[in-house]
Design an enzyme around this catalytic site. Structure first.
Site, PDB file in Angstrom:
ATOM      1  N   LYS A   1     -42.812 -63.613 -37.040  1.00 51.89           N
ATOM      2  CA  LYS A   1     -41.773 -62.579 -37.004  1.00 51.89           C
ATOM      3  C   LYS A   1     -42.494 -61.248 -37.205  1.00 51.89           C
ATOM      4  CE  LYS A   1     -37.333 -61.516 -36.934  1.00 51.89           C
ATOM      5  NZ  LYS A   1     -36.557 -61.547 -35.697  1.00 51.89           N
TER       6      LYS A   1
ATOM      7  N   ASP B   1     -40.770 -75.566 -41.053  1.00 57.61           N
ATOM      8  CA  ASP B   1     -39.795 -76.485 -41.638  1.00 57.61           C
ATOM      9  C   ASP B   1     -38.552 -76.544 -40.741  1.00 57.61           C
ATOM     10  OD1 ASP B   1     -38.469 -78.109 -43.370  1.00 57.61           O
ATOM     11  OD2 ASP B   1     -38.208 -76.631 -44.955  1.00 57.61           O
TER      12      ASP B   1
ATOM     13  N   TYR C   1     -42.395 -70.641 -49.682  1.00 57.36           N
ATOM     14  CA  TYR C   1     -42.054 -71.712 -50.615  1.00 57.36           C
ATOM     15  C   TYR C   1     -42.918 -71.695 -51.873  1.00 57.36           C
ATOM     16  CZ  TYR C   1     -39.310 -73.738 -46.797  1.00 57.36           C
ATOM     17  OH  TYR C   1     -38.395 -73.946 -45.794  1.00 57.36           O
TER      18      TYR C   1
ATOM     19  N   ASP D   1     -37.053 -66.324 -33.760  1.00 52.81           N
ATOM     20  CA  ASP D   1     -35.669 -66.441 -33.275  1.00 52.81           C
ATOM     21  C   ASP D   1     -35.662 -66.850 -31.798  1.00 52.81           C
ATOM     22  OD1 ASP D   1     -36.937 -64.002 -33.016  1.00 52.81           O
ATOM     23  OD2 ASP D   1     -35.137 -62.784 -33.257  1.00 52.81           O
TER      24      ASP D   1
ATOM     25  N   ASP E   1     -37.596 -79.533 -37.539  1.00 56.58           N
ATOM     26  CA  ASP E   1     -36.351 -80.323 -37.550  1.00 56.58           C
ATOM     27  C   ASP E   1     -35.544 -80.096 -36.277  1.00 56.58           C
ATOM     28  OD1 ASP E   1     -36.961 -81.417 -39.980  1.00 56.58           O
ATOM     29  OD2 ASP E   1     -35.024 -80.962 -40.897  1.00 56.58           O
TER      30      ASP E   1
END
Ligand code: NAD
Length: 385
Positions: free
Chosen positions: A211, A267, A151, A243, A271
């Site tokens: 990852k 992020d 980000y 994943d 959620d």
């Protein structure tokens, strides 16, 4: 940054914001007053406008006086900002979420985002998973790095490219977007310490998400978290690809205690985890910056937004805001007993059958649908009892 704990009391900036913000903040302040009395604390709470309330009062989403108040405070209790009907009237950089919330995160270098996701057994019906999938229950702390990674990395651009393709007369024209994922070992180390220390206060298990099979960032992340982990031999560390982490959250959420994630993965997974708890109205969060002595500067806010669909109707669930205040007492001021008293009072009120609309089920015997103020009153009364 100035951290302030003067003789007059613990300085708190209360920024209610927009939509349901003022309604849920009112209840959180009510509960703080009850806890203040019960534990003989001195909380110096000053309210100030932010978001559209800031624009309407002083022409800016984060008025200079509000920012100055935050600088003079040791913690910010934040509501929510932004109104979808009004936001588009402003250029992006002046809109409340960017101009107020992101600005505060930057100003106070709030690098550690903590989101506890706990599904109370009495509210198991709000969880989208079948009971047998909920297993021993959902009780996860997501620790997300908030200031590095995809980000914020540079360059961050969109450009138009013209490419001459062999055998074609006209050049190929297309647009190309670039985001940069960059994280350094210092940033990984400091968030890893936050997560390991949090795990020590919980069930001593830490799952680090990355990852590493594809991304250089992931390889470094795994290396540094492993190195930091050697300082916490009492915490069981495991690594999981993002994943698989996303899948495991839905298949067997009770395997997780602390989930440590870089910015983007955090992020998304926070959620996903939040969905397991049924309602945004139940979930608090903390964003922590630097620590000065015994005090840690933090911004505390509900996981949800301004909920314009229910604003001003006494329908909002204030528990996320109230539990955010509990996190503030624990993490910024070290007031564990007072924080635990708030959490206990919330649980008691839920056990007693009080439900705002977001967690109410007519099928649950012995429960009663109540408004924002009524459940706030009940929680404050449970603290005094
Ligand atoms: P939202 O979180 O405001 O609402 C999503 C759904 O959850 C709605 O149905 C809402 O009624 C419900 N909900 C949220 N909090 C609740 C509560 N305490 N009690 C009961 N129900 C609750 O998300 P949205 O609708 O996507 O966004 C609305 C506005 O909030 C937008 O302007 C958005 O930019 C802003 N927003 C602000 C923040 C923040 O200030 N941190 C975070 C998210 C969204």
């Amino acid at each position: 940054m100035i951290l302030n704990m003067s003789r007059t009391g613990l300085k708190i900036a209360a920024l209610a914001g927009d939509g349901i913000g003022p309604e849920v903040m009112r209840e959180a302040l009510k509960v703080l007053r009850a806890v203040e009395k019960q534990f003989d604390l001195r909380l110096e709470v000053t309210e100030a406008p932010v978001g559209w309330a800031g624009i309407d009062a002083a022409g800016q989403a984060l008025p200079p006086a509000t920012l100055e108040l935050c600088r003079r405070s040791a913690a910010i209790l934040f509501g929510s900002v932004g109104l979808p009907q009004r936001d588009p009237s402003l250029p992006k950089e002046q809109r409340p979420e960017r101009a107020a919330l992101l600005r505060l995160r930057k100003e106070f270098n709030l690098f550690a985002n903590l989101r506890p996701v706990k599904l109370l057994p009495e509210l198991a019906h709000t969880c989208p998973l079948r009971p047998e999938r909920q297993g021993a229950g959902v009780d996860i702390l997501v620790v997300r790095e908030l200031t590095a990674g995809l980000y914020f990395g540079q360059p961050k651009t969109t450009e138009t490219v013209e490419e001459q393709v062999p055998g074609q007369a006209e050049p190929l024209r297309y647009r190309r977007a670039v985001d940069t994922m960059a994280t350094n070992s210092l940033e990984i180390e400091r968030i890893a310490h936050v997560a390991f220390q949090a795990a020590r206060q919980r069930r001593r298990k830490l799952t680090s998400i990355d990852k590493a099979n594809v991304l250089e960032n992931g390889v470094l992340w795994r290396e540094v978290v492993t190195e930091v982990g050697r300082q916490y031999p009492d915490v069981a560390l495991e690594h999981m690809f993002v994943d698989n982490g996303a899948m495991q959250l839905l298949l067997r959420p009770d395997q997780f205690d602390v989930l440590l994630c870089e910015n983007t993965f955090g992020d998304i997974l926070s959620d996903e985890a939040a969905a397991l708890a049924g309602s945004l109205g139940m979930l608090p969060s903390a964003s922590l910056g630097r620590t000065d002595g015994a005090l840690t500067f933090g911004l505390y806010e509900p996981a949800g937004g301004t909920a314009p669909d229910i604003a001003g109707k006494n329908l909002a669930n204030p528990i996320a805001q109230i539990l955010s205040a509990a996190l503030m007492l624990r993490l910024s001021f070290g007031l564990e007993a007072a924080a635990a008293a708030i959490e206990r009072a919330v649980r008691e009120v839920i056990v007693a059958g009080y439900r705002t609309g977001d967690v109410f089920s007519a099928a649950q015997a012995g429960t009663r649908k109540v408004g924002t103020a009524e459940i706030g009153d009940a929680i404050a009364a449970a603290i005094r009892a």
